[in-house]
Write an enzyme that holds these catalytic residues in place. Structure first.
Site, PDB file in Angstrom:
ATOM      1  N   GLY A  13       0.778  -1.235   0.000  1.00 46.67           N
ATOM      2  CA  GLY A  13       0.000   0.000   0.000  1.00 46.67           C
ATOM      3  C   GLY A  13       0.809   1.284   0.000  1.00 46.67           C
ATOM      4  O   GLY A  13       0.332   2.313   0.481  1.00 46.67           O
ATOM      5  N   ASN A  15       1.455   3.045  -2.585  1.00 52.10           N
ATOM      6  CA  ASN A  15       0.722   3.975  -3.466  1.00 52.10           C
ATOM      7  C   ASN A  15      -0.502   4.541  -2.760  1.00 52.10           C
ATOM      8  O   ASN A  15      -0.836   5.717  -2.929  1.00 52.10           O
ATOM      9  CB  ASN A  15       0.338   3.301  -4.782  1.00 52.10           C
ATOM     10  N   ASN A 109      -5.522   2.833 -13.048  1.00 52.35           N
ATOM     11  CA  ASN A 109      -4.562   1.866 -12.513  1.00 52.35           C
ATOM     12  C   ASN A 109      -3.160   2.433 -12.648  1.00 52.35           C
ATOM     13  O   ASN A 109      -2.863   3.124 -13.617  1.00 52.35           O
ATOM     14  CB  ASN A 109      -4.662   0.558 -13.317  1.00 52.35           C
ATOM     15  N   HIS A 111       0.704   1.301 -13.168  1.00 52.87           N
ATOM     16  CA  HIS A 111       1.500   0.145 -13.608  1.00 52.87           C
ATOM     17  C   HIS A 111       2.981   0.540 -13.606  1.00 52.87           C
ATOM     18  O   HIS A 111       3.321   1.613 -14.113  1.00 52.87           O
ATOM     19  CB  HIS A 111       1.053  -0.313 -15.000  1.00 52.87           C
ATOM     20  N   ASP A 152      -4.076  -3.722 -18.717  1.00 54.21           N
ATOM     21  CA  ASP A 152      -3.115  -2.631 -18.967  1.00 54.21           C
ATOM     22  C   ASP A 152      -3.312  -1.984 -20.339  1.00 54.21           C
ATOM     23  O   ASP A 152      -2.392  -1.340 -20.854  1.00 54.21           O
ATOM     24  CB  ASP A 152      -1.658  -3.112 -18.815  1.00 54.21           C
TER      25      ASP A 152
END
Ligand code: GAR
Length: 200
Positions: A13, A15, A109, A111, A152
């Site tokens: 976590g 981020n 998202n 990546h 993605d």
């Protein structure tokens, strides 16, 4: 009223922490971190959420459970919490087309590579950095993108390049990509999309 954001997590976590810290500095004025959902009961991200006073929910997928059942429970949790936008921050599960079409341009998202390199099914976490080092690229980075039915594969929102250094291991590179790219990009993209949703 601000855009109600759910952050979906599976692990450490960091981020999520970057989002919490940015929100604390007033950098996400159009979004409210309203819920953290984990598909892993021992994710340290849950502890970070609790410390920040953000409500948490667990949504576990039992072995052999059909994805549709898991996603139906996830949708219930999100709608009960009146969530407008979803941020995948180290969420290690692929969401189906049926799920993502419920939140068009409302799921993002992060990546850990420069998409379209080292992405798609099977590329997550340290595997991404290992693949970049094995390939021998000199520059990698991170990408924040909208989530669609292709892993993605959704529209790119922002990217930032990070240099590879001699002697890098996947772990060292992962940390540099987080510090120099992910933790900067994700709060910015969250604010951008939260603002767009409010203006619509
Ligand atoms: C981050 O590097 C994130 O980009 C990556 O997992 C890590 C989670 O770390 N996500 C993926 O690989 C998704 N394909 P965190 O739990 O400390 O934020």
């Amino acid at each position: 009223m601000r855009t109600r954001v759910a952050v979906l997590v599976s692990g450490g976590g960091t981020n999520l922490q970057a989002l919490i810290d940015a929100a604390g500095r007033g950098e996400i004025p159009h979004g409210e971190l309203a819920l953290v959902v984990s598909n892993n009961e021992s994710a340290y991200a849950l502890e970070r959420a609790r410390k920040a006073g953000i409500p948490t929910a667990l949504c576990l997928r039992a072995k052999g459970e059909p994805r549709a059942d898991f996603e139906a429970r996830l949708l219930d949790i999100l709608s009960q919490n009146r969530i407008d936008m979803i941020v995948l921050a180290g969420f290690m599960a692929i969401l189906s087309a049926d799920f993502v079409c419920r939140y068009p341009d409302r799921i993002i998202n992060v990546h850990p590579s420069l998409i379209p390199s080292f992405c798609g099914e099977g590329f997550y976490g340290l595997r991404v950095h290992r693949a970049a080092l094995d390939y021998g690229v000199k520059v990698t980075g991170a990408t924040v993108h909208y989530v669609n039915e292709i892993p993605d594969g959704g529209r790119i929102i922002c990217q930032k390049a990070v240099e590879i250094q001699p002697g890098d291991t996947p772990e060292i590179l992962q940390r540099r990509v987080m510090e120099q790219a992910e933790w900067i990009l994700l709060p910015r993209a969250t604010e951008m999309v939260a603002r767009k949703i409010m203006e619509n």
